[in-house]
Write a protein that holds these residues in place. Structure first.
Motif, short mmCIF file in Angstrom:
data_model
loop_
_atom_site.label_atom_id
_atom_site.label_comp_id
_atom_site.label_asym_id
_atom_site.label_seq_id
_atom_site.Cartn_x
_atom_site.Cartn_y
_atom_site.Cartn_z
N GLN A 1 -3.39 2.09 12.67
CA GLN A 1 -2.79 2.37 11.58
C GLN A 1 -2.11 1.14 10.72
OE1 GLN A 1 -0.36 6.26 11.57
NE2 GLN A 1 -0.54 5.88 13.82
N ALA B 1 1.82 3.86 7.15
CA ALA B 1 2.11 4.65 8.44
C ALA B 1 3.80 4.64 8.82
CB ALA B 1 1.49 4.54 9.74
N CYS C 1 8.62 8.10 3.68
CA CYS C 1 8.97 7.61 4.87
C CYS C 1 10.61 7.03 4.83
CB CYS C 1 8.07 6.55 5.41
SG CYS C 1 7.91 4.99 4.28
N PRO D 1 0.87 -1.20 -0.06
CA PRO D 1 0.03 0.03 -0.09
C PRO D 1 0.86 1.37 -0.11
CG PRO D 1 -0.89 -1.43 1.77
CD PRO D 1 0.61 -2.19 1.25
N ALA D 2 0.40 2.28 -0.58
CA ALA D 2 1.04 3.54 -0.77
C ALA D 2 1.13 4.36 0.70
CB ALA D 2 0.57 4.40 -2.03
N ASP D 3 0.03 4.04 1.31
CA ASP D 3 -0.03 5.03 2.53
C ASP D 3 0.31 4.27 3.81
OD1 ASP D 3 -2.29 3.11 2.39
OD2 ASP D 3 -3.78 4.35 3.14
N ARG E 1 8.22 6.63 -1.27
CA ARG E 1 7.10 6.75 -0.07
C ARG E 1 7.69 8.11 0.77
NH1 ARG E 1 4.12 2.10 0.06
NH2 ARG E 1 5.13 0.52 -1.20
#
Length: 201
Positions: free
Chosen positions: A141, A47, A70, A43-45, A68
């Motif tokens: 998350q 946490a 992060c 997933p791109a999102d 990403r």
């Protein structure tokens, strides 16, 4: 907390089916390709992308973070189990070089370990502590955790699956196992849940 549990990409030591433990090799070309492929399907999102401090896990996490917003979060609780004098050996070599120790089934006994290594108890304790810290930071998350074969067994067992198939279940290099961590406690040592650790499979 939704957890995408990932085993690092392949190293040459993995490919030779040797005990790797605290040894710190880098990914081989196939392992790099595995991590790059994972980057495209996660997933791109996320946490966070959390990883073991060992090089093979950090390299995998670095590749997963490309593109990403992060950077890898290194957490020492998720380093691989140290198997002491067996490290770097195949099972056949360990059996031949240390026949008396091998006969004790020392790597599969809850409170024993090869000289210089960690017990299963010690690894479960530190991984469980690490999971509770992640839960405190990322409850609600979705995160990725890049770790190791034995650590993956422990995470799966303490999160929901129990220890009954602990030695049979294996997460492959570059593979993902999705689970939810609810902050559950590990059953107390000595409970019925742990009796099969004394059997010699």
């Amino acid at each position: 907390m939704q957890l995408l549990l990932i085993r690092h990409g392949q190293t040459d030591v993995n490919a030779e089916h040797r005990y790797l433990g605290a040894l710190d090799p880098e990914l081989n070309a196939f392992g790099v390709a595995q991590a790059v492929a994972l980057n495209g399907v996660l997933p791109a999102d996320l946490a966070a992308v959390v990883c073991s401090p060992l090089r093979r896990a950090r390299q995998t996490a670095d590749l997963l973070c490309l593109g990403r917003a992060c950077s890898p979060v290194v957490h020492a609780a998720f380093r691989e189990r140290n198997v002491g004098i067996f490290e770097g050996l195949t099972q056949t070599e360990a059996r031949q070089q240390f026949p008396a120790l091998w006969a004790q089934n020392v790597t599969r006994t809850w409170d024993a370990a090869p000289p210089g290594g960690e017990t299963i108890q010690a690894v479960v304790d530190r991984v469980h502590h690490g999971l509770r810290e992640l839960y405190a930071a990322y409850a609600g998350q979705q995160i990725a955790l890049v770790a190791h074969g034995f650590v993956a067994k422990v995470v799966r067992a303490v999160s929901h699956a129990g220890f009954e198939d602990f030695f049979d279940w294996q997460l492959g290099n570059g593979a993902v196992y999705q689970l939810a961590w609810m902050g559950l406690d590990v059953p107390p040592v000595g409970s019925a849940d742990y009796t099969y650790f004394d059997s010699k499979k």
